[in-house]
Design a protein around this motif. Structure first.
Motif, short mmCIF file in Angstrom:
data_model
loop_
_atom_site.label_atom_id
_atom_site.label_comp_id
_atom_site.label_asym_id
_atom_site.label_seq_id
_atom_site.Cartn_x
_atom_site.Cartn_y
_atom_site.Cartn_z
N LEU A 198 31.10 36.86 38.07
CA LEU A 198 31.26 37.78 39.19
C LEU A 198 32.37 37.28 40.12
CD1 LEU A 198 30.50 40.28 40.74
CD2 LEU A 198 28.65 38.99 41.84
N ALA A 199 32.34 35.98 40.44
CA ALA A 199 33.41 35.41 41.26
C ALA A 199 34.75 35.55 40.54
CB ALA A 199 33.12 33.94 41.55
N GLY A 200 34.74 35.37 39.21
CA GLY A 200 35.96 35.49 38.43
C GLY A 200 36.54 36.89 38.45
N ILE A 201 35.69 37.90 38.36
CA ILE A 201 36.15 39.29 38.39
C ILE A 201 36.76 39.61 39.76
CG2 ILE A 201 35.39 41.70 38.36
CD1 ILE A 201 33.32 40.83 36.22
N ILE A 202 36.11 39.16 40.83
CA ILE A 202 36.65 39.40 42.17
C ILE A 202 38.02 38.73 42.32
CG2 ILE A 202 36.29 39.03 44.65
CD1 ILE A 202 33.23 38.95 43.99
N CYS A 203 38.13 37.49 41.88
CA CYS A 203 39.40 36.76 41.94
C CYS A 203 40.46 37.46 41.09
CB CYS A 203 39.18 35.32 41.48
SG CYS A 203 40.59 34.23 41.76
N HIS A 204 40.07 37.92 39.92
CA HIS A 204 40.96 38.67 39.01
C HIS A 204 41.46 39.94 39.71
CE1 HIS A 204 42.41 40.54 35.31
NE2 HIS A 204 41.54 41.53 35.45
N ALA A 205 40.56 40.63 40.41
CA ALA A 205 40.94 41.85 41.13
C ALA A 205 41.93 41.55 42.25
CB ALA A 205 39.70 42.54 41.69
N LEU A 206 41.75 40.42 42.92
CA LEU A 206 42.64 40.04 44.01
C LEU A 206 44.02 39.67 43.49
CD1 LEU A 206 40.22 37.83 46.16
CD2 LEU A 206 41.04 40.14 46.70
N GLU A 207 44.06 38.99 42.36
CA GLU A 207 45.32 38.44 41.86
C GLU A 207 46.11 39.41 40.96
OE1 GLU A 207 44.10 33.69 41.74
OE2 GLU A 207 43.97 34.88 39.90
N THR A 274 36.62 46.70 33.16
CA THR A 274 36.75 45.27 33.44
C THR A 274 37.41 44.55 32.27
OG1 THR A 274 34.73 45.43 34.75
CG2 THR A 274 35.51 43.22 34.20
N LEU A 275 36.93 44.86 31.05
CA LEU A 275 37.52 44.25 29.85
C LEU A 275 38.94 44.77 29.62
CD1 LEU A 275 34.38 44.46 27.54
CD2 LEU A 275 35.46 42.35 28.36
N GLU A 276 39.15 46.07 29.83
CA GLU A 276 40.49 46.64 29.63
C GLU A 276 41.50 46.07 30.62
OE1 GLU A 276 39.11 51.04 27.90
OE2 GLU A 276 39.72 50.83 29.99
N SER A 277 41.01 45.62 31.77
CA SER A 277 41.91 45.07 32.80
C SER A 277 42.43 43.69 32.43
CB SER A 277 41.19 45.00 34.14
OG SER A 277 40.27 43.91 34.17
N GLY A 278 41.85 43.08 31.39
CA GLY A 278 42.30 41.77 30.95
C GLY A 278 41.42 40.63 31.40
N TYR A 279 40.27 40.94 32.02
CA TYR A 279 39.38 39.84 32.41
C TYR A 279 38.65 39.29 31.18
CZ TYR A 279 35.86 36.95 34.49
OH TYR A 279 35.08 35.85 34.80
N HIS A 280 38.62 37.96 31.06
CA HIS A 280 37.93 37.30 29.95
C HIS A 280 36.67 36.62 30.48
CE1 HIS A 280 41.29 37.99 27.21
NE2 HIS A 280 42.10 37.60 28.19
N PHE A 281 35.52 37.06 29.98
CA PHE A 281 34.25 36.54 30.47
C PHE A 281 34.02 35.10 30.04
CE2 PHE A 281 33.56 40.96 31.23
CZ PHE A 281 32.63 41.02 32.25
#
Length: 295
Positions: A198-207, A274-281
């Motif tokens: 969850l923290a990673g997705i938020i950071c990914h969205a910011l960056e 989320t996955l399409e945006s390039g975030y890797h879980f």
């Protein structure tokens, strides 16, 4: 990047702050009282948005606090702690001389209607069938900043799992004692996410400068996870049995009928965008997530 985080001193906020600082970003919290690296909500309302590159709102009273009775007063507190803080930040963003580049709001998958069969992506309808869905709709509407250049992202989070807080903190002792089990039928979907993701997705969205719109904050394997599966996996991670289901009437007695819906029903939510945006879980599977938490 200078990031202003509303409600950043809670469970998710601490994880996000640690991640952002590890990546070289500066973090200031908005909380009830000011202090080192923080400002108060009153100061924000009075003086406007401090100079920052991005804003995140995590503020919200714990809906499932078992020590709070579900009544009109607590309902108003639940709504105000989310909607009013979001309005305060959105107003500050809209009025800023130098607006931030990104504005991220974390809400919940309660937006989608509970179902044992339907699967929901970020494009699925919802938001107008019970108290919690209408709360999410109001919450997300409060974040709108028409005319602002700030890039808006909404992360609809599932049940957050992690050490030292969140849902796990209230479940561990019964399971450690061998007294754990599914809630109600155990067949209801259990949309979940590890705190680090969850923290990673938020950071990914910011960056990610291109990213905007809704992201589902749930693990890729979440759609196939039921409450019963979660109970079995948690018990296995602890080396304990999961033989004692908690009857639905007991859940309703503790939390109230309206609030018990959050525990006795659930949604199959897919993190498509989320996955399409390039975030890797980091933790796509439940067994790995639970082993990390209870190790």
């Amino acid at each position: 990047m200078r990031v202003l985080v509303g409600g950043g001193t809670g469970f998710v906020g601490r994880a996000l702050t640690q991640l952002l600082r590890s990546r070289g970003h500066e973090v200031t919290h908005v909380s009830r009282q000011g202090g080192k690296d923080r400002i108060s909500w009153e100061e924000l309302s009075r003086s406007g948005l401090p100079l920052c590159d991005a804003v995140v709102n995590l503020a919200g009273e714990n809906v499932l606090n078992p020590f709070r009775r579900w009544n009109d007063a607590f309902c108003r507190e639940v709504v105000s702690s989310r909607v009013e803080t979001t309005k305060t930040l959105a107003k500050a963003i809209a009025g800023a001389e130098q607006p931030p580049r990104a504005w991220v709001l974390v809400t919940g998958v309660g937006y989608y209607r509970p179902s044992t069969t339907a699967e929901y992506t970020e494009d699925s309808p919802g938001g107008d069938f019970d108290f919690f869905s209408r709360l999410v709709s109001s919450w997300e509407a409060a974040a709108l900043t028409p005319g602002s250049p700030a890039r808006g992202v909404v992360v609809r989070s599932g049940v957050v799992l992690g050490r030292g807080g969140g849902a796990i903190s209230q479940m561990l002792w019964p399971f450690r004692l061998g007294l754990g089990g599914p809630l109600g039928s155990g067949l209801q979907p259990f949309p979940w996410i590890h705190i680090r993701d969850l923290a990673g997705i938020i950071c990914h969205a910011l960056e990610s400068e291109h990213l905007q719109g809704v992201l589902n904050g749930v693990a890729p394997s979440s759609p196939s996870t039921s409450n019963g599966t979660f109970a079995q996996e948690l018990a296995a991670a602890l080396g304990r049995p999961a033989l004692l289901p908690v009857p639905a009437w007991a859940v309703r007695a503790v939390f109230g009928a309206e609030r018990a819906v959050m525990l006795l029903e659930g949604q199959r939510v897919v993190p498509k965008h989320t996955l399409e945006s390039g975030y890797h879980f980091i933790f796509p599977d439940l067994s790995g997530a639970l082993k990390d938490i209870v190790a």
